[in-house]
Design an enzyme around this catalytic site. Sequence first.
Site, PDB file in Angstrom:
ATOM      1  N   GLU A  23       0.807  -1.224   0.000  1.00  0.00           N
ATOM      2  CA  GLU A  23       0.000   0.000   0.000  1.00  0.00           C
ATOM      3  C   GLU A  23       0.837   1.270   0.000  1.00  0.00           C
ATOM      4  OE1 GLU A  23      -2.374  -3.365   1.696  1.00  0.00           O
ATOM      5  OE2 GLU A  23      -0.374  -2.546   2.108  1.00  0.00           O
ATOM      6  N   ASP A  34     -14.185  -9.669  10.464  1.00  0.00           N
ATOM      7  CA  ASP A  34     -12.737  -9.468  10.278  1.00  0.00           C
ATOM      8  C   ASP A  34     -12.065  -8.995  11.570  1.00  0.00           C
ATOM      9  OD1 ASP A  34     -13.101 -10.251   7.713  1.00  0.00           O
ATOM     10  OD2 ASP A  34     -12.516  -8.366   6.772  1.00  0.00           O
TER      11      ASP A  34
END
Length: 314
Positions: free
Chosen positions: A60, A119
């Site tokens: 990223e 998650d």
Amino acid sequence: MAENTVKKIATRESYGNSLKELAEEFPNLVVLDADLAAATKTGIFRKAYPDRHIDCGIAEENMMGVAAGLSLVGKIPFVSSFAMFAAGRAFEQVRNSIGYPHLNVKIGATHAGITVGEDGATHQCNEDIALMRTIPGMVVMCPSDDVEARAAVRAALEYEGPVYIRFGRAAVPVINDHPGYHFEIGKGTVVREGKDVTIVATGICVDSALGAAKMLEEEGISAEVVNICTIKPLDEEIILNSAKKTGKVVTVEEHSVIGGLGSAVCDCLCAHYPVPVKKVGMQDVFGESGSAAALVEKYGLDAKGVYKSVKEFL
């Protein structure tokens, strides 16, 4: 309208669809992703325009640098990943490579907040708005539904400079699908008039605030609901006008109460028109694993929870 007939769409879906639909109108639009195109829904764009989509892999920070470079050669890059990675992991690159030179890069951050659900805490970014607000010149938006998400993507493309837009994983009710809806960066909307208390909400919490206002109305309490999509720059005028009318303000956000919408509203009111404020959101805690609905209820961000908070405050 009965609850089961309300149209629900995840704002990440709106994001992917908008990118595809706007591609012809904005030929310089390119989309970057970090190995999450299926989840962020940029895969919708990739399928239609494979030559304008770059998968940067699970890197990223590097993706932000690639986007910065593309913007310098006339492209309008939209970079995408989960909010935890786009705002969290890559913060330094966003700050130094995009924010500091004030480049024309748009960040589409999905899977923000506790509605990421199962998650768990590591992926539930409740700090991204706070982080992005601190970067000078960064526009920060958090759309409430499909209509607003699509409008925000277009507005970001038309705006010259860095923009951060927060999108969610879970399907949420469409509430802005009505004639006369108008979107503008930096402008809020009074979505329900009231006189006893102001509820300022952003993102999925706008729907919760509207639900809470209906419950309050049954008890004779008139709540004004203000939808703030653009947290930075903040529409101070709409907040001050409402606060002067009601004298009490409650902020609601799927984000930490530190540094997000609540803090922005408090900064505004403290400087110009001090009134009592209650901040509803994640109270300096991490999220946890569970279904999105169960978590929203547990942390008091559903209509019932917001109703209870406003009642206690009043």
